[in-house]
Design a protein around this motif. Structure first.
Motif, PDB file in Angstrom:
ATOM      1  N   GLY A 105      24.843  -8.210  91.214  1.00  0.00           N
ATOM      2  CA  GLY A 105      25.176  -8.818  92.490  1.00  0.00           C
ATOM      3  C   GLY A 105      25.317 -10.324  92.395  1.00  0.00           C
ATOM      4  N   ALA A 106      24.423 -10.956  91.626  1.00  0.00           N
ATOM      5  CA  ALA A 106      24.474 -12.410  91.477  1.00  0.00           C
ATOM      6  C   ALA A 106      25.743 -12.870  90.794  1.00  0.00           C
ATOM      7  N   ASN A 107      26.248 -12.088  89.861  1.00  0.00           N
ATOM      8  CA  ASN A 107      27.452 -12.494  89.140  1.00  0.00           C
ATOM      9  C   ASN A 107      28.722 -12.055  89.869  1.00  0.00           C
ATOM     10  N   MET A 157      17.870   3.139  78.540  1.00  0.00           N
ATOM     11  CA  MET A 157      17.001   1.994  78.815  1.00  0.00           C
ATOM     12  C   MET A 157      17.550   0.732  78.141  1.00  0.00           C
ATOM     13  N   SER A 158      18.049   0.872  76.925  1.00  0.00           N
ATOM     14  CA  SER A 158      18.623  -0.286  76.244  1.00  0.00           C
ATOM     15  C   SER A 158      19.868  -0.792  76.970  1.00  0.00           C
ATOM     16  N   VAL A 159      20.623   0.124  77.584  1.00  0.00           N
ATOM     17  CA  VAL A 159      21.799  -0.277  78.364  1.00  0.00           C
ATOM     18  C   VAL A 159      21.373  -1.114  79.562  1.00  0.00           C
ATOM     19  N   LEU A 160      20.342  -0.658  80.276  1.00  0.00           N
ATOM     20  CA  LEU A 160      19.860  -1.409  81.438  1.00  0.00           C
ATOM     21  C   LEU A 160      19.411  -2.810  81.041  1.00  0.00           C
ATOM     22  N   MET A 161      18.659  -2.925  79.950  1.00  0.00           N
ATOM     23  CA  MET A 161      18.159  -4.229  79.525  1.00  0.00           C
ATOM     24  C   MET A 161      19.286  -5.121  79.031  1.00  0.00           C
ATOM     25  N   THR A 162      20.196  -4.547  78.247  1.00  0.00           N
ATOM     26  CA  THR A 162      21.300  -5.331  77.686  1.00  0.00           C
ATOM     27  C   THR A 162      22.163  -5.934  78.780  1.00  0.00           C
ATOM     28  N   CYS A 163      22.592  -5.098  79.707  1.00  0.00           N
ATOM     29  CA  CYS A 163      23.493  -5.580  80.748  1.00  0.00           C
ATOM     30  C   CYS A 163      22.801  -6.573  81.670  1.00  0.00           C
ATOM     31  N   GLY A 164      21.545  -6.307  82.008  1.00  0.00           N
ATOM     32  CA  GLY A 164      20.821  -7.244  82.849  1.00  0.00           C
ATOM     33  C   GLY A 164      20.690  -8.613  82.197  1.00  0.00           C
ATOM     34  N   LEU A 165      20.354  -8.644  80.910  1.00  0.00           N
ATOM     35  CA  LEU A 165      20.200  -9.921  80.206  1.00  0.00           C
ATOM     36  C   LEU A 165      21.518 -10.682  80.112  1.00  0.00           C
ATOM     37  N   TRP A 166      22.585  -9.985  79.740  1.00  0.00           N
ATOM     38  CA  TRP A 166      23.866 -10.675  79.574  1.00  0.00           C
ATOM     39  C   TRP A 166      24.392 -11.209  80.904  1.00  0.00           C
ATOM     40  N   LEU A 167      24.268 -10.414  81.963  1.00  0.00           N
ATOM     41  CA  LEU A 167      24.730 -10.880  83.267  1.00  0.00           C
ATOM     42  C   LEU A 167      23.893 -12.063  83.752  1.00  0.00           C
ATOM     43  N   GLN A 168      22.601 -12.061  83.446  1.00  0.00           N
ATOM     44  CA  GLN A 168      21.766 -13.187  83.852  1.00  0.00           C
ATOM     45  C   GLN A 168      22.171 -14.454  83.106  1.00  0.00           C
ATOM     46  N   ALA A 180      25.129 -15.108  81.827  1.00  0.00           N
ATOM     47  CA  ALA A 180      26.440 -15.520  82.332  1.00  0.00           C
ATOM     48  C   ALA A 180      26.323 -16.189  83.694  1.00  0.00           C
ATOM     49  N   THR A 181      25.437 -15.679  84.536  1.00  0.00           N
ATOM     50  CA  THR A 181      25.259 -16.273  85.864  1.00  0.00           C
ATOM     51  C   THR A 181      24.697 -17.681  85.751  1.00  0.00           C
ATOM     52  N   TRP A 182      23.727 -17.890  84.865  1.00  0.00           N
ATOM     53  CA  TRP A 182      23.200 -19.244  84.640  1.00  0.00           C
ATOM     54  C   TRP A 182      24.308 -20.222  84.257  1.00  0.00           C
ATOM     55  N   ARG A 183      25.267 -19.731  83.461  1.00  0.00           N
ATOM     56  CA  ARG A 183      26.355 -20.580  82.998  1.00  0.00           C
ATOM     57  C   ARG A 183      27.503 -20.681  84.006  1.00  0.00           C
ATOM     58  N   GLY A 184      27.460 -19.877  85.067  1.00  0.00           N
ATOM     59  CA  GLY A 184      28.553 -19.868  86.037  1.00  0.00           C
ATOM     60  C   GLY A 184      29.762 -19.096  85.573  1.00  0.00           C
ATOM     61  N   TRP A 185      29.586 -18.184  84.613  1.00  0.00           N
ATOM     62  CA  TRP A 185      30.703 -17.385  84.094  1.00  0.00           C
ATOM     63  C   TRP A 185      30.842 -16.091  84.883  1.00  0.00           C
ATOM     64  N   PRO A 186      31.965 -15.822  85.491  1.00  0.00           N
ATOM     65  CA  PRO A 186      32.174 -14.520  86.126  1.00  0.00           C
ATOM     66  C   PRO A 186      32.626 -13.488  85.090  1.00  0.00           C
ATOM     67  N   VAL A 187      31.687 -12.707  84.566  1.00  0.00           N
ATOM     68  CA  VAL A 187      32.000 -11.744  83.525  1.00  0.00           C
ATOM     69  C   VAL A 187      32.114 -10.342  84.120  1.00  0.00           C
ATOM     70  N   ALA A 188      32.563  -9.410  83.299  1.00  0.00           N
ATOM     71  CA  ALA A 188      32.819  -8.054  83.760  1.00  0.00           C
ATOM     72  C   ALA A 188      31.619  -7.164  83.469  1.00  0.00           C
ATOM     73  N   LYS A 210      25.484 -18.093  94.329  1.00  0.00           N
ATOM     74  CA  LYS A 210      26.298 -19.239  94.717  1.00  0.00           C
ATOM     75  C   LYS A 210      27.075 -19.847  93.552  1.00  0.00           C
ATOM     76  N   LYS A 211      26.479 -19.918  92.367  1.00  0.00           N
ATOM     77  CA  LYS A 211      27.104 -20.650  91.264  1.00  0.00           C
ATOM     78  C   LYS A 211      28.394 -19.990  90.803  1.00  0.00           C
ATOM     79  N   VAL A 212      28.360 -18.673  90.617  1.00  0.00           N
ATOM     80  CA  VAL A 212      29.566 -17.977  90.183  1.00  0.00           C
ATOM     81  C   VAL A 212      30.596 -17.944  91.307  1.00  0.00           C
TER      82      VAL A 212
END
Length: 421
Positions: A19-21, A86-97, A99-107, A324-326
């Motif tokens: 949601g954040a991204n 479980m690894s999918v949930l952790m992987t995607c959550g970490l990468w999206l977080q 990307a959001t810190w950097r302001g990157w709108p990723v898929a 807000k950032k993305v």
């Protein structure tokens, strides 16, 4: 119970970051064009994201849980598949977080499918991945921005030539309002309305013995929406077009098109919730199914209502707290947006995404919206496009799949080591 709470927490964490991204893809253009305030965007998107996730999100979940990875290859090792999810949930959550810190709108679709492929390769090798379906989905990622951009450019060209550049834009808009209303409602209604009105039709049939065809109800609701939007728009335009200067006329037209942009943004939010909730909760659906039966589900994992609600809530909370950032990247840092151009981009993105949801393809909302905005920029001869921003976005897109494949494989290997499976 502790295990289910833990994996539910992981799914909520992923939905939060999703949601954040991806909130930028639903409401960023509306905020960037000043059609709505940030607070209004959060309220509108929150309601529509949640509704789309709960009502219309199950089809994409079926694609992710049955087609991308051959779940039956794990028939003799269901616990291994649970660790993989479980690894999918952790992987995607970490990468999206990140990307959001950097302001990157990723898929998020890239991230989910990359993580699925990464753990499957470690667990069983190349045979566990449905490469043909992965190729089809990858092709859809390429076609999504192209399709959305083409639709956006066409709609913008028609509006620019027919309304914005005419000698009397207010009068022309007055003539166009019924057609804009019909187009807006029809594009959304043809794809989604029959499924949205299906529960109401069942009630009418059971209680009042409704005998007319089911599609008549959807058509009636759509016609009512068109008439309501047309009447409201005419009234609003009459109140806002008293001045006679060209500048004021142009402002009145843009103010009126802001209403249509808000409507189109609602459609994008609903489309995003319907499509991307699968990325957040599909792994949880599989894990809970395995936990309850101790076996791989043979006909695809059903999505319980509580899981759909969990995913919808996670998206909404992440949207409100960290979006807000993305949103700024999409709404302000690619091209300067007016309500007219934002409306075209969002309508094109909604059309592309909702078609994909109907077909069960987990396409990228990011690609659809960025493609739509790019289509507008190119139709303006590319003079307003911030190419540096687009290069950063393209770089993030290119990194998402390989990073998530590698991170998914690494986290899965770590979970295997810790559990001894």
């Amino acid at each position: 119970m502790v295990f289910i709470l833990f994996v539910s927490g992981l799914a909520f964490y992923l939905a939060w970051n999703l949601g954040a991204n991806d909130v930028a893809n639903a409401m960023g253009t509306s905020v960037g064009s000043k059609a709505v305030t940030l607070r209004q965007a959060l309220v509108i998107a929150g309601i529509l994201e949640f509704t789309g996730a709960v009502v219309f999100g199950r089809q994409v979940i079926q694609t992710l849980t049955r087609v991308v990875v051959d779940a039956q290859a794990f028939a003799n090792m269901p616990q291994t598949l649970s660790l993989g999810m479980m690894s999918v949930l952790m992987t995607c959550g970490l990468w999206l977080q990140i990307a959001t810190w950097r302001g990157w709108p990723v898929a998020s679709s890239h991230a989910t499918i990359g993580a699925l492929a990464g753990f499957s390769l470690v667990a069983l090798g190349t045979s566990a991945v449905q490469w043909s379906m992965l190729g089809i989905i990858s092709l859809s990622w390429l076609l999504t921005p192209v399709t959305s951009g083409g639709i956006a450019a066409l709609i913008y060209h028609l509006i620019a030539q027919g309304i914005l550049k005419s000698p009397d834009p207010v009068s022309r808009l007055n003539e166009w309002i019924p057609w804009l209303s019909a187009g807006l409602v029809s594009i959304f209604g043809v794809i989604v309305l029959p499924q949205v009105t299906h529960p109401l039709y069942q009630v009418l049939q059971a209680r009042w013995h409704w005998q007319l065809p089911e599609q008549d109800l959807a058509i009636a609701v759509g016609l009512t929406a068109i008439l309501t939007l047309t009447t409201w728009s005419w009234q609003k335009l009459d109140r806002s077009s008293d001045a006679v200067s060209l500048e004021t006329d142009a402002t009145a037209v843009e103010n009126q098109l802001a209403l249509f942009q808000v409507c189109s943004a609602c459609f994008v939010a609903f489309a995003h919730g319907s499509n991307d909730v699968g990325n957040a909760v599909a792994p949880l659906v599989v894990i809970t199914a395995i936990f309850s039966t101790q076996a791989i589900p043979t006909a695809g994992a059903a999505a319980p209502l509580w899981i759909m609600i969990l995913g919808g809530l996670g998206i909404v909370v992440g949207l409100a707290v960290s979006g807000k950032k993305v949103m700024t990247t999409i709404g302000e840092d690619i091209i300067p947006l007016q309500p007219s151009s934002g409306f075209c981009a969002e309508l094109a993105a909604a059309t592309t995404i909702l078609l994909a949801s109907r077909w069960g393809l987990p396409v990228s909302t990011t690609h659809a919206l960025v493609g739509g905005v790019m289509g507008i920029g190119l139709s303006q001869r590319g003079q307003t496009i911030q190419w540096a921003t687009l290069r950063q976005i393209a770089g993030a897109w290119g990194l998402t799949l390989p990073i998530c494949m590698g991170l998914g494989a690494l986290l899965f290997s770590g979970l295997q080591f810790l559990t001894g499976l």
